[in-house]
Design a protein around this motif. Structure first.
Motif, PDB file in Angstrom:
ATOM      1  N   ALA A 132       5.744  -2.456  11.961  1.00 52.48           N
ATOM      2  CA  ALA A 132       5.934  -2.810  10.560  1.00 52.48           C
ATOM      3  C   ALA A 132       7.151  -3.407  10.457  1.00 52.48           C
ATOM      4  CB  ALA A 132       5.522  -1.763   9.766  1.00 52.48           C
ATOM      5  N   ARG A 158       7.554   3.778   2.988  1.00 50.55           N
ATOM      6  CA  ARG A 158       7.111   5.052   3.751  1.00 50.55           C
ATOM      7  C   ARG A 158       8.123   5.635   4.732  1.00 50.55           C
ATOM      8  NH1 ARG A 158       4.257   5.567   0.521  1.00 50.55           N
ATOM      9  NH2 ARG A 158       1.857   5.552   0.454  1.00 50.55           N
ATOM     10  N   PHE A 159       9.312   4.737   4.779  1.00 45.03           N
ATOM     11  CA  PHE A 159      10.363   5.393   5.639  1.00 45.03           C
ATOM     12  C   PHE A 159      11.555   5.162   5.017  1.00 45.03           C
ATOM     13  CE2 PHE A 159       6.900   4.053   8.374  1.00 45.03           C
ATOM     14  CZ  PHE A 159       6.603   5.029   9.146  1.00 45.03           C
ATOM     15  N   THR A 160      12.593   6.088   5.409  1.00 45.84           N
ATOM     16  CA  THR A 160      14.100   6.025   4.830  1.00 45.84           C
ATOM     17  C   THR A 160      14.812   5.534   6.145  1.00 45.84           C
ATOM     18  OG1 THR A 160      13.579   7.670   3.217  1.00 45.84           O
ATOM     19  CG2 THR A 160      15.788   7.120   3.537  1.00 45.84           C
ATOM     20  N   ALA A 188       3.134  -4.976   5.547  1.00 41.99           N
ATOM     21  CA  ALA A 188       4.000  -4.653   6.662  1.00 41.99           C
ATOM     22  C   ALA A 188       5.239  -4.178   6.288  1.00 41.99           C
ATOM     23  CB  ALA A 188       4.375  -5.576   7.816  1.00 41.99           C
ATOM     24  N   ALA A 189       5.707  -4.847   5.187  1.00 44.41           N
ATOM     25  CA  ALA A 189       7.270  -4.791   4.586  1.00 44.41           C
ATOM     26  C   ALA A 189       7.187  -3.429   3.732  1.00 44.41           C
ATOM     27  CB  ALA A 189       7.523  -5.905   3.692  1.00 44.41           C
ATOM     28  N   TRP A 225       4.595  -1.172   3.946  1.00 42.74           N
ATOM     29  CA  TRP A 225       4.766   0.174   4.880  1.00 42.74           C
ATOM     30  C   TRP A 225       6.125   0.662   5.298  1.00 42.74           C
ATOM     31  CZ3 TRP A 225       1.108   3.512   5.824  1.00 42.74           C
ATOM     32  CH2 TRP A 225       1.123   4.420   6.976  1.00 42.74           C
ATOM     33  N   CYS A 226       6.963  -0.198   5.673  1.00 41.21           N
ATOM     34  CA  CYS A 226       8.468   0.323   6.470  1.00 41.21           C
ATOM     35  C   CYS A 226       9.377   0.784   5.354  1.00 41.21           C
ATOM     36  CB  CYS A 226       9.158  -0.710   7.540  1.00 41.21           C
ATOM     37  SG  CYS A 226       9.034  -2.171   7.161  1.00 41.21           S
ATOM     38  N   LEU A 286       4.867   9.923  10.124  1.00 46.64           N
ATOM     39  CA  LEU A 286       3.833   8.539   9.927  1.00 46.64           C
ATOM     40  C   LEU A 286       4.321   7.894  11.158  1.00 46.64           C
ATOM     41  CD1 LEU A 286       3.776   7.862   5.905  1.00 46.64           C
ATOM     42  CD2 LEU A 286       2.288   8.885   7.456  1.00 46.64           C
ATOM     43  N   PHE A 298       6.228   2.486  12.157  1.00 41.27           N
ATOM     44  CA  PHE A 298       7.442   1.888  11.544  1.00 41.27           C
ATOM     45  C   PHE A 298       7.812   0.982  12.678  1.00 41.27           C
ATOM     46  CE2 PHE A 298      12.136   1.947  11.724  1.00 41.27           C
ATOM     47  CZ  PHE A 298      12.063   1.592  10.254  1.00 41.27           C
ATOM     48  N   THR A 343       7.323  -6.877  12.487  1.00 43.13           N
ATOM     49  CA  THR A 343       6.818  -7.620  11.660  1.00 43.13           C
ATOM     50  C   THR A 343       7.479  -8.405  10.773  1.00 43.13           C
ATOM     51  OG1 THR A 343       4.769  -6.716  12.039  1.00 43.13           O
ATOM     52  CG2 THR A 343       4.504  -8.332  10.593  1.00 43.13           C
ATOM     53  N   THR A 344       7.785  -7.523  10.018  1.00 42.28           N
ATOM     54  CA  THR A 344       8.765  -7.744   8.376  1.00 42.28           C
ATOM     55  C   THR A 344      10.000  -8.420   8.803  1.00 42.28           C
ATOM     56  OG1 THR A 344       8.147  -5.659   7.769  1.00 42.28           O
ATOM     57  CG2 THR A 344       9.717  -6.851   6.360  1.00 42.28           C
ATOM     58  N   LYS A 379      15.420   8.583   8.765  1.00 35.42           N
ATOM     59  CA  LYS A 379      15.102   9.835   8.777  1.00 35.42           C
ATOM     60  C   LYS A 379      13.588  10.118   9.485  1.00 35.42           C
ATOM     61  CE  LYS A 379      16.480  11.386   4.307  1.00 35.42           C
ATOM     62  NZ  LYS A 379      15.974  11.503   2.703  1.00 35.42           N
TER      63      LYS A 379
END
Lengths: 300, 282, 345
Positions: free
Chosen positions: B22, A107-109, A100-101, A103-104, B16, B19, B25-26, B12
């Motif tokens: 994820a 994959r994302f800014t 999970a960590a 992925w975010c 995908l 977000f 959860t984090t 941004k």
């Protein structure tokens, strides 16, 4: 691209010196190389391998029979069982978190991303003793939630949940730390393509992301597991040292050592050393077969 | 599946999905396992005000423990940097038989439980141990002195340096070294002027990581340290001792100070790593 | 001595064969299938003693009740163990090194404050004292407390901050120094300062200190519980160590108590109380004496008279006004120990 001067040759000294006359010198003279190699080998042997050897030697000092009966002791068996259970839970939780960590983060800014990365690293640089102490401060009878837990007859510290909490705290960064650089290296193109071709989020994750990650994931799991099984400081504070119930293997080593059962202590220690060797062996195998995929994780 | 509009302000946009879940959860996991427990410690520390914290931390024994811990961790990190550089250099530059084995052995301290390492090192370096017996006639005692802490922390921290320096060294372009040699530099000059500057960020990162690990290390140290107050008593042990004297606020105060030190180090490491990556990308 | 270890090992196996090994998620509740389980949270050097006691008590209990009893053990430094019980470790009984640690548990409300008057002899079913363990033949000629401050002598003792045994060591030495100097605290503190200068290692627990002295070969003399010193000689095998009995020492009374809050919740009060009372029976006292704890029962004491040397034994109550005061004065932060412990100085 690589210059071949330091390939092993039948007569390295002669070859190297002959070459250094023809080509410019981009390596050290043979004696320096030999001295450095010898120093590195000596250091590896004295400092890294000798402790391992001493564990094995002392474990078998009283013979194979003593060794086996030491491991068959019911308290030791229960310690082995507890250690495996705790590691299974801690690793499973950390895999979910790590994916999970990653992925975010990969994959994302987003704003606060760097802070999140730092937070994930916190358990790594905080003393394991603190990891144990905070569980006591929270869940101990005099802690913040202790009285509430007691009313419902639930145990956290001095029982499995507390040991798991302390272990998860200590091993939390391992999987995430392997996956984040790996996913950053791989880039998002494949996943973006899958999404634009109409795949759902889960399909993309299961069919594209996970297969790409599997070796890095396995690598992270290995390191996480080794640490989870070997944790001492954190678990020592929350275990309560109940024989046959809340002692993990590292604690059992200490207990046997203090019980004058030195051979038995080293027998259990040798199991943990074996775990370390298996971990290293598996790691070596992974690196050998999947070197390119794992290269990213080294560049942290 | 696109995220709600309010998110786009601070992140941004991306095609995908996932977000939200994820990140949720984090954050939930981090809160449950790290933030809330550490928060409880900090709150316990300051429950009785700033003065108690200062009083708990400024005791001579606490200050001495911090001095011992910092000195030993620094010394050990420096030794790690020295031997780590040597190992990384030999592993990358000089192929020799058994190369893979040595490479694997470097990770041993990662994989070997710290308590086992502690017991093994103690039995080696005690005056009647394999190595201790050789050092004893020279008047050197390692186990049960601060020297023992240094040995344990060096053992624990070594892989960090090797594993950060090794990949950078591997990717180092040999052309620069050639150029330096062609321009007449000796090998030593090339090493100090060309290679070392390129390795410095990675070496510093490894040093900082070994330092961070050393500051918190407990399992391997308590067996070998001798644990004399003011001399070879480390901070994590002092936390345990305060707990055992039923002094929860004192233990939490020392823990909070350690946490602060850890944060500063982590910040430094992250900055160093960014620097490494930038150098690396050139 | 070899037979001794073999017996211990056999006892472990026998105990293990009978034990089921549940991983405790919830505390074991009461009388499931005619079995009852209690937990004894104890200090370091009693490991061997309670191994014997537990087996004998299980037999005695099974003979007169319709349940089988299993006693679980947890060992560690006395203070650490008390801390765990305060924080919620479910001890049915505590058997610790000194009354102060059980007082601390009582202060946290886990057991009645009058615990010490509930059993005979200040709730201490056995006593012990502090003696010197030296290397074979006593090469440094250590005879009494005065020899410990000689510059050529290295003394091994655990850390009084964490070890109950070490607090007894400290007070025994201090009491001797007081008597030597006509009750002058200044001179006694000077003596302690010189004594502590000779200490090369301060282990966390009594057992750790014993192992440092016996296995690691550190130091010339170990200050140890009498029972711990005898055990160390037996475990080392051969003739490696001697016991030296000083002219005076302290009367150590390691107390025991039922933890009310736990036994009332688990419904184990009856068996927990029987367990502690068993320690006072002739059989229990005999087991104590065999493990070199001084028995209280006159008949047993006479029988084992020759294994316990006679020496002047001072009491904490008589010399220092009880444990609460001694703890505050000597071992709390800023106390006498902190004042006299100046390593390297």
């Amino acid at each position: 691209m690589r210059i071949d001067v330091n390939q092993p040759r039948p007569a390295p000294a002669a070859a190297a010196s002959a070459m250094s006359r023809r080509v410019v010198r981009v390596t050290e003279s043979a004696p320096v190389r030999w001295a450095l190699t010898a120093a590195a080998l000596g250091f590896t042997f004295l400092f890294l391998l000798l402790p391992l050897a001493s564990v094995v030697v002392q474990a078998f000092a009283a013979g194979l029979d003593t060794y086996l009966s030491a491991l068959a002791d019911p308290d030791t068996l229960s310690a082995i069982r507890l250690t495996v259970i705790v590691a299974l839970i801690a690793v499973a939780l950390n895999v979910v978190f790590g994916v999970a960590a990653a992925w975010c983060i990969a994959r994302f800014t987003f704003r606060g991303r760097n802070l999140l990365v730092t937070l994930i690293d916190v358990p790594f640089s905080v003393s394991p003793v603190i990891a144990g102490m905070v569980q006591v401060l929270l869940f101990g009878l005099r802690g913040w939630l202790g009285p509430l837990l007691q009313q419902h007859d639930l145990r956290v510290v001095f029982a499995l949940p507390g040991i798991v909490l302390a272990t998860v705290f200590v091993t939390l960064p391992f999987v995430a730390r392997e996956l984040i650089p790996l996913m950053e290296e791989q880039g998002a193109e494949e996943e973006e393509a899958a999404i634009s071709l109409g795949a759902s989020g889960w399909q993309t994750f299961l069919r594209v992301t996970l297969p790409n990650l599997r070796w890095g994931l396995l690598y992270g799991v290995l390191l996480c597991n080794a640490r989870a099984m070997g944790e001492f400081g954190a678990v020592s504070v929350v275990s309560g040292h109940i024989r046959g119930a809340t002692n993990t293997m590292p604690l059992q080593v200490e207990i046997l050592f203090n019980d004058y059962q030195i051979e038995a202590a080293f027998a259990v220690a040798s199991l943990l050393a074996l775990l370390a060797l298996v971990t290293l062996g598996a790691k070596l195998l992974l690196e050998w077969r999947h070197a390119s995929e794992l290269a990213a994780t080294r560049r942290r | 599946m696109t995220q709600a509009g309010w998110i786009s302000g601070w992140r941004k946009p991306s095609v995908l999905p996932g977000f939200g879940p994820a990140l949720g959860t984090t954050l939930a996991y981090l809160s449950l396992f790290v933030i809330i427990p550490l928060g409880a410690m900090v709150l316990t520390t300051f429950a009785h005000g700033w003065a108690d914290f200062v009083g708990a931390v400024l005791q001579p024994r606490v200050l001495a423990a911090f001095r011992v811990t910092l000195l030993c961790a620094f010394g050990a990190a420096a030794l790690c940097a020295l031997f780590g550089l040597l190992l990384a250099w030999v592993l990358v530059r000089y192929p020799f038989p058994g190369h893979r084995l040595v490479d694997a052995a470097v990770d041993l301290p990662f994989a070997l439980p710290t308590a086992v390492a502690g017991i093994a090192l103690t039995s080696l370096y005690a005056p009647n141990g394999w190595i201790g017996a050789l050092l004893a006639p020279l008047g050197i005692q390692v186990a049960f002195t601060p020297l023992g802490i240094l040995v344990a922390l060096t053992f624990v921290g070594l892989p960090f340096v090797v594993r950060t320096v090794q990949p950078v060294l591997q990717d180092l372009e040999r052309e620069q070294e050639e150029a330096s040699a062609i321009l007449g530099a000796t090998r030593l000059q090339t090493f100090t002027r060309v290679i070392m500057p390129a390795l410095a960020p990675a070496l510093l990162t490894g040093f900082a990581m070994a330092l961070a690990r050393g500051l918190g290390e407990y399992g391997s140290v308590i067996f070998i340290a001798g644990n004399k107050p003011m001399v070879s008593e480390i901070v994590p042990l002092l936390i345990v001792i305060e707990l055992e004297q039923f002094n929860y606020a004192g233990a939490a105060a020392i823990g909070t100070l350690m946490l602060a030190v850890a944060f500063v180090l982590l910040f430094a490491i992250n900055r160093l790593q960014r620097w490494t990556r930038l150098q690396h990308a050139d | 001595m070899a037979r001794n270890t073999a017996l211990t090992r056999r006892a472990t196996l026998a105990r293990g064969a009978a034990a089921v090994l549940p991983v405790v998620l919830r505390p074991a509740t009461g009388h499931a299938r005619g079995r009852v389980e209690i937990m004894n949270v104890s200090y370091d050097p009693t490991r061997e003693l309670y191994k014997d006691i537990n087996a004998a008590f299980a037999r005695a209990w099974a003979a007169q009740a319709d349940t089988d009893v299993t006693v679980r053990m947890s060992h560690g430094g006395s203070g650490a163990q008390a801390r765990s019980v305060i924080d919620g470790l479910d001890a049915d009984v505590v058997t610790l090194a000194l009354a102060y640690d059980i007082d601390a548990i009582a202060q946290a409300g886990r057991l009645s404050r009058n615990w010490q008057s509930r059993l005979p002899d200040n709730s201490a079913p056995y006593t012990s004292t502090i003696v010197f363990l030296v290397r074979k033949g006593n090469p440094k000629a250590i005879r009494d407390w005065g020899d410990l401050v000689r510059p050529d002598v290295q003394v091994v003792t655990p850390n009084p901050k964490t070890s109950g045994g070490a607090r007894w060591n400290f007070l025994a030495a201090y009491a001797w120094a007081l008597d030597q100097n006509g009750g002058s605290d200044d001179k006694a503190m000077g003596y302690m300062r010189r004594l502590l200068k000779n200490v090369p290692v301060l282990d966390i627990g009594a057992r750790g200190a014993t192992i440092t002295f016996t296995r690691r070969g550190i130091g010339d003399v170990l200050l140890a519980w009498e029972n711990e010193a005898f055990l160390a000689i037996a475990e080392a095998g051969g003739n490696k160590f001697d016991i030296v009995v000083p002219s005076s020492s302290i009367l150590a009374e390691p107390p025991v108590a039922v933890v009310d809050q736990v036994v009332d919740r688990k419904g184990t009060r009856k068996v927990a109380e029987a367990y502690l009372q068993f320690l006072y029976t002739p059989e229990g006292q005999e087991l104590c004496a065999r493990r070199f704890y001084r028995p209280r029962l006159e008949a047993v004491a006479r029988k084992y008279e020759d294994r316990f040397p006679k020496l002047e034994l001072l009491t904490i109550d008589g010399k220092f006004g009880g444990w609460t005061r001694a703890q505050a004065r000597f071992f709390d932060n800023g106390g006498v120990f902190d004042q006299v412990y100046r390593p390297g100085g």
